[in-house]
Design a protein around this motif. Structure first.
Motif, PDB file in Angstrom:
ATOM      1  N   ILE A 209       0.845  -1.192   0.000  1.00  0.00           N
ATOM      2  CA  ILE A 209       0.000   0.000   0.000  1.00  0.00           C
ATOM      3  C   ILE A 209       0.885   1.248   0.000  1.00  0.00           C
ATOM      4  CG2 ILE A 209      -1.796   1.264   1.263  1.00  0.00           C
ATOM      5  CD1 ILE A 209      -2.611  -1.388   2.530  1.00  0.00           C
ATOM      6  N   ASN A 210       0.498   2.236  -0.804  1.00  0.00           N
ATOM      7  CA  ASN A 210       1.179   3.534  -0.818  1.00  0.00           C
ATOM      8  C   ASN A 210       2.663   3.390  -1.166  1.00  0.00           C
ATOM      9  OD1 ASN A 210       1.700   6.254  -0.576  1.00  0.00           O
ATOM     10  ND2 ASN A 210       1.380   6.362   1.627  1.00  0.00           N
ATOM     11  N   LYS A 211       2.929   2.744  -2.288  1.00  0.00           N
ATOM     12  CA  LYS A 211       4.308   2.635  -2.763  1.00  0.00           C
ATOM     13  C   LYS A 211       4.740   3.970  -3.350  1.00  0.00           C
ATOM     14  CE  LYS A 211       7.365  -0.076  -5.720  1.00  0.00           C
ATOM     15  NZ  LYS A 211       7.469  -1.217  -6.673  1.00  0.00           N
ATOM     16  N   GLN A 212       5.844   4.516  -2.868  1.00  0.00           N
ATOM     17  CA  GLN A 212       6.302   5.839  -3.301  1.00  0.00           C
ATOM     18  C   GLN A 212       7.673   5.741  -3.949  1.00  0.00           C
ATOM     19  OE1 GLN A 212       5.960   8.844  -0.263  1.00  0.00           O
ATOM     20  NE2 GLN A 212       3.800   8.397   0.119  1.00  0.00           N
ATOM     21  N   THR A 213       7.853   6.515  -5.027  1.00  0.00           N
ATOM     22  CA  THR A 213       9.091   6.460  -5.793  1.00  0.00           C
ATOM     23  C   THR A 213       9.481   7.857  -6.266  1.00  0.00           C
ATOM     24  OG1 THR A 213       8.469   4.267  -6.621  1.00  0.00           O
ATOM     25  CG2 THR A 213      10.275   5.397  -7.747  1.00  0.00           C
ATOM     26  N   LYS A 214      10.755   8.218  -6.083  1.00  0.00           N
ATOM     27  CA  LYS A 214      11.302   9.436  -6.682  1.00  0.00           C
ATOM     28  C   LYS A 214      11.938   9.045  -8.008  1.00  0.00           C
ATOM     29  CE  LYS A 214      12.132  11.910  -2.337  1.00  0.00           C
ATOM     30  NZ  LYS A 214      13.153  12.571  -1.481  1.00  0.00           N
ATOM     31  N   ASN A 215      11.467   9.651  -9.083  1.00  0.00           N
ATOM     32  CA  ASN A 215      11.896   9.262 -10.421  1.00  0.00           C
ATOM     33  C   ASN A 215      13.101  10.062 -10.895  1.00  0.00           C
ATOM     34  OD1 ASN A 215       9.572   7.477 -10.658  1.00  0.00           O
ATOM     35  ND2 ASN A 215       8.365   9.360 -10.872  1.00  0.00           N
ATOM     36  N   ALA A 216      13.807   9.504 -11.897  1.00  0.00           N
ATOM     37  CA  ALA A 216      15.038  10.117 -12.382  1.00  0.00           C
ATOM     38  C   ALA A 216      14.815  11.504 -12.984  1.00  0.00           C
ATOM     39  CB  ALA A 216      15.695   9.203 -13.418  1.00  0.00           C
ATOM     40  N   ASP A 217      13.610  11.764 -13.519  1.00  0.00           N
ATOM     41  CA  ASP A 217      13.343  13.064 -14.150  1.00  0.00           C
ATOM     42  C   ASP A 217      12.896  14.127 -13.145  1.00  0.00           C
ATOM     43  OD1 ASP A 217      10.813  12.227 -13.508  1.00  0.00           O
ATOM     44  OD2 ASP A 217       9.975  12.421 -15.521  1.00  0.00           O
ATOM     45  N   GLY A 218      12.922  13.778 -11.846  1.00  0.00           N
ATOM     46  CA  GLY A 218      12.541  14.744 -10.814  1.00  0.00           C
ATOM     47  C   GLY A 218      11.091  14.639 -10.389  1.00  0.00           C
ATOM     48  N   SER A 219      10.313  13.809 -11.065  1.00  0.00           N
ATOM     49  CA  SER A 219       8.918  13.639 -10.670  1.00  0.00           C
ATOM     50  C   SER A 219       8.809  12.670  -9.492  1.00  0.00           C
ATOM     51  CB  SER A 219       8.078  13.151 -11.852  1.00  0.00           C
ATOM     52  OG  SER A 219       8.529  11.877 -12.284  1.00  0.00           O
ATOM     53  N   VAL A 222       3.209   7.921  -6.698  1.00  0.00           N
ATOM     54  CA  VAL A 222       2.526   7.210  -5.617  1.00  0.00           C
ATOM     55  C   VAL A 222       1.616   6.165  -6.247  1.00  0.00           C
ATOM     56  CG1 VAL A 222       1.061   7.406  -3.589  1.00  0.00           C
ATOM     57  CG2 VAL A 222       2.497   9.325  -4.255  1.00  0.00           C
ATOM     58  N   GLN A 223       1.730   4.926  -5.794  1.00  0.00           N
ATOM     59  CA  GLN A 223       0.881   3.852  -6.283  1.00  0.00           C
ATOM     60  C   GLN A 223       0.005   3.364  -5.135  1.00  0.00           C
ATOM     61  OE1 GLN A 223       4.163   1.440  -7.682  1.00  0.00           O
ATOM     62  NE2 GLN A 223       3.679   1.916  -9.802  1.00  0.00           N
ATOM     63  N   GLY A 224      -1.307   3.294  -5.385  1.00  0.00           N
ATOM     64  CA  GLY A 224      -2.243   2.960  -4.321  1.00  0.00           C
ATOM     65  C   GLY A 224      -2.037   1.558  -3.780  1.00  0.00           C
ATOM     66  N   LEU A 225      -2.347   0.548  -4.593  1.00  0.00           N
ATOM     67  CA  LEU A 225      -2.140  -0.850  -4.228  1.00  0.00           C
ATOM     68  C   LEU A 225      -1.310  -1.516  -5.311  1.00  0.00           C
ATOM     69  CD1 LEU A 225      -5.692  -2.013  -3.019  1.00  0.00           C
ATOM     70  CD2 LEU A 225      -3.808  -1.130  -1.645  1.00  0.00           C
ATOM     71  N   VAL A 226      -0.216  -2.157  -4.909  1.00  0.00           N
ATOM     72  CA  VAL A 226       0.580  -2.985  -5.814  1.00  0.00           C
ATOM     73  C   VAL A 226       0.351  -4.428  -5.391  1.00  0.00           C
ATOM     74  CG1 VAL A 226       2.860  -3.519  -6.716  1.00  0.00           C
ATOM     75  CG2 VAL A 226       2.269  -1.153  -6.145  1.00  0.00           C
ATOM     76  N   VAL A 227      -0.286  -5.200  -6.253  1.00  0.00           N
ATOM     77  CA  VAL A 227      -0.704  -6.552  -5.924  1.00  0.00           C
ATOM     78  C   VAL A 227       0.158  -7.539  -6.703  1.00  0.00           C
ATOM     79  CG1 VAL A 227      -2.642  -8.160  -5.826  1.00  0.00           C
ATOM     80  CG2 VAL A 227      -3.052  -5.691  -5.630  1.00  0.00           C
ATOM     81  N   SER A 228       0.890  -8.367  -5.968  1.00  0.00           N
ATOM     82  CA  SER A 228       1.736  -9.381  -6.580  1.00  0.00           C
ATOM     83  C   SER A 228       1.019 -10.724  -6.520  1.00  0.00           C
ATOM     84  CB  SER A 228       3.077  -9.462  -5.834  1.00  0.00           C
ATOM     85  OG  SER A 228       3.885 -10.514  -6.339  1.00  0.00           O
ATOM     86  N   LEU A 229       0.711 -11.288  -7.685  1.00  0.00           N
ATOM     87  CA  LEU A 229       0.009 -12.558  -7.771  1.00  0.00           C
ATOM     88  C   LEU A 229       0.988 -13.683  -8.087  1.00  0.00           C
ATOM     89  CD1 LEU A 229      -3.056 -11.457  -9.947  1.00  0.00           C
ATOM     90  CD2 LEU A 229      -2.874 -11.461  -7.457  1.00  0.00           C
TER      91      LEU A 229
END
Length: 269
Positions: A209-219, A222-229
């Protein structure tokens, strides 16, 4: 020989480019803001959809609708927007895996027998048949056997369901709200919506839940749910927002045209 001439001469700047373009001071690189409802990587790939983006900072919005037809998930979209340093999406009545569960083959008799016995040991079982995007792991512990039995003998309506998934970002801050979460048909309390919170692994799925990433282009994403099946065989994202920053947008400044300077230079000889 007598020579008299009036020599008109310009300065060096007049002889060089009068149209030199100077960079606008303080102008920063830009990055795109965007949001989308669903994406997936694995045997059943799904490109981000529906998606919206803004590269110039203009606020872009989409009216309410539903996720396009796909074999993995369904949901109603009540908000989808992107602009300068902000983006967001809200999914309502989200459901994951209903279509996959409909493809489950009949369980082998050895598994049915094992499910009907209360035992502290897991008997030797054949490799279970795979469903595209959802390989059923052969259980190795009594707890895993119990979970697999529940899914194969009495399949739930979905692998995952949620009444609301709300994802937004502002600058480099993200926020996720999840309400009414169910895993394998059972209500689950969300332990936290702090960044990168994981729900304890299950034989069939794992949720971040709430996966956060700082991207290379400065952006910032935020991802709500990342579901690994199936232990990462298929990875599904429900709700994603990326905040970018639009450049200042000022036109490049032009160097002022130099004024020629005329002088009278006597020439003798």
């Amino acid at each position: 020989m007598k020579k008299t001439a009036l020599l008109a001469a310009g300065t060096v700047a007049a002889l060089t480019a009068a149209s030199i373009t100077l960079a606008s001071p303080g102008q920063a690189d830009s990055s795109t803001s965007s949001a989308f409802g669903i994406s997936a990587e694995g045997p059943v790939p799904i490109e981000p959809m529906p998606a919206i983006s803004s590269s110039d900072g203009t606020l872009k919005q989409s009216s309410a609708g539903s996720l396009p037809d796909n074999p993995l998930a369904s949901a109603t979209i009540s908000a989808l927007y992107a602009g300068n340093r902000k983006a967001g999406i809200t999914l309502v009545d989200a459901s994951v895996g209903g279509g996959l569960l409909e493809q489950l083959p009949p369980p082998p008799q050895e598994l049915v027998d094992a499910c009907q016995q209360a035992t502290d040991q897991v008997p030797d079982l054949p490799t279970l048949p795979e469903v595209p995007g959802l390989p059923i792991p052969t259980p190795t512990t009594p707890a895993q056997l119990s979970d697999v039995c529940k899914v194969l003998l009495t399949p739930p309506d979905s692998l995952l369901g949620a009444k609301v998934i709300e994802v937004s970002c502002q600058g480099t801050k993200g926020d996720v709200r999840v309400a009414g979460l169910k895993l394998l048909g059972q209500a689950v309390d969300v332990p936290s919506t702090a960044p990168n919170t994981s729900i304890p692994a299950d034989p069939l799925l794992n949720v971040t839940i709430n996966k956060q990433t700082k991207n290379a282009d400065g952006s910032f994403s935020v991802q709500g749910l990342v579901v690994s099946l199936g232990d990462g065989t298929e990875v599904l994202t429900l709700g994603s927002a990326t905040c970018g920053t639009a450049a200042a947008g000022r036109a490049p400044a032009q160097a002022p045209a130099p004024k020629p300077v005329t002088r009278s230079l006597p020439v003798t000889g």
